[in-house]
Write an enzyme that holds these catalytic residues in place. Sequence first.
Site, PDB file in Angstrom:
ATOM      1  N   ASN A 108      37.161  45.152  41.390  1.00 33.08           N
ATOM      2  CA  ASN A 108      37.654  45.464  40.048  1.00 33.08           C
ATOM      3  C   ASN A 108      37.406  44.306  39.077  1.00 33.08           C
ATOM      4  OD1 ASN A 108      39.468  43.564  40.867  1.00 33.08           O
ATOM      5  ND2 ASN A 108      41.298  44.833  40.701  1.00 33.08           N
ATOM      6  N   HIS A 155      38.186  41.128  39.559  1.00 29.52           N
ATOM      7  CA  HIS A 155      39.125  40.000  39.571  1.00 29.52           C
ATOM      8  C   HIS A 155      38.430  38.721  40.050  1.00 29.52           C
ATOM      9  CE1 HIS A 155      40.697  41.024  43.908  1.00 29.52           C
ATOM     10  NE2 HIS A 155      39.765  40.095  43.989  1.00 29.52           N
ATOM     11  N   GLU A 189      43.973  39.830  38.206  1.00 35.01           N
ATOM     12  CA  GLU A 189      43.561  41.229  38.137  1.00 35.01           C
ATOM     13  C   GLU A 189      43.226  41.601  36.687  1.00 35.01           C
ATOM     14  OE1 GLU A 189      42.994  42.487  40.862  1.00 35.01           O
ATOM     15  OE2 GLU A 189      44.597  42.293  42.351  1.00 35.01           O
TER      16      GLU A 189
HETATM   17  C1  F6R Z   1      39.721  34.796  47.366  1.00 36.62           C
HETATM   18  C2  F6R Z   1      39.838  35.385  46.050  1.00 36.62           C
HETATM   19  C3  F6R Z   1      39.320  36.727  45.683  1.00 36.62           C
HETATM   20  C4  F6R Z   1      38.050  37.132  46.430  1.00 36.62           C
HETATM   21  C5  F6R Z   1      37.663  38.562  46.041  1.00 36.62           C
HETATM   22  C6  F6R Z   1      36.448  39.019  46.802  1.00 36.62           C
HETATM   23  O1  F6R Z   1      40.270  33.500  47.376  1.00 36.62           O
HETATM   24  O2  F6R Z   1      40.427  34.769  45.246  1.00 36.62           O
HETATM   25  O3  F6R Z   1      39.084  36.775  44.309  1.00 36.62           O
HETATM   26  O4  F6R Z   1      37.027  36.232  46.106  1.00 36.62           O
HETATM   27  O5  F6R Z   1      38.727  39.418  46.299  1.00 36.62           O
HETATM   28  O6  F6R Z   1      36.791  39.181  48.135  1.00 36.62           O
HETATM   29  P1  F6R Z   1      35.667  39.392  49.251  1.00 36.62           P
HETATM   30  O7  F6R Z   1      34.866  38.141  49.238  1.00 36.62           O
HETATM   31  O8  F6R Z   1      36.425  39.559  50.531  1.00 36.62           O
HETATM   32  O9  F6R Z   1      34.894  40.581  48.826  1.00 36.62           O
END
Ligand code: F6R
Length: 242
Positions: A133, A135, A140
């Site tokens: 999304n 973030h 968010e």
């Molecule tokens: C992790 C974080 C999140 C992840 C994001 C992507 O410390 O802050 O923003 O970077 O959710 O997650 P993955 O890499 O598991 O797709």
Amino acid sequence: MLNISVFANAAAASRFVASLVVNCVTNDPYAVLGVATGSTPSGVYRALTAHRRHFRHVTAFALDEYVGLPSGHPESFASVVDRDVTRALELSPDRVHVPNGLATDPENEASRYEELIRRCGGVDLQLLGMGRNGHIAFNEPGSAHDSRTRVVTLAEQTRLDNSRFFASLDEVPRFALTQGIGTILEARQLIVMAFGDAKAKAVAEAVCGPVSESSPASAVRRHSDVLLVLDLAAASLVESPE
Ligand code: F6R
């Protein structure tokens, strides 16, 4: 200005990002690194293990932590950072910082964490992933671009996405402590990674859409030294300039 590097696959992209991290810590053995968790940076950390002799004096700050997971829970970001960064790269544990998701006063913990980053001189190189999304950290959609470290409610999309790490959706925490977008933008250099077609829409919005609170990742365009590292799938919806 947003620089974008696109690689054939996540493995090649991760090797490239690892080489940038190695440059950073060989130029400054006392560098302060910002470390993301999740699956995106795991190839970078693996590639860095061959260079762990350079990490002895490095300081690291995690971006975020779930609120309320029991101490030692394997999916707490404290555990993940301990395994993938501190132990794997042989950092000194007293130089590795993760927000305390069990603090009795989480807002106070958020202020303490901000102050600690400041006292360590700020982050030199921040690694970031991106949520489906859009973030960054756990900021968010709707998060202010000048937000600071604070307690946030996780979006249902984020809980669903992260349920792959837990036995069930019910076990995924509803709240987290996260560095704010304003906090992240104070790092001297940002490297944002996104791999796989599940990230393509968020990447296109961050790169081609307006800089707006509906796309937290678009905020990185306000930074003067940011590199977006993508694989072909994540880059697939980015329109190239004529
Ligand atoms: C992790 C974080 C999140 C992840 C994001 C992507 O410390 O802050 O923003 O970077 O959710 O997650 P993955 O890499 O598991 O797709």
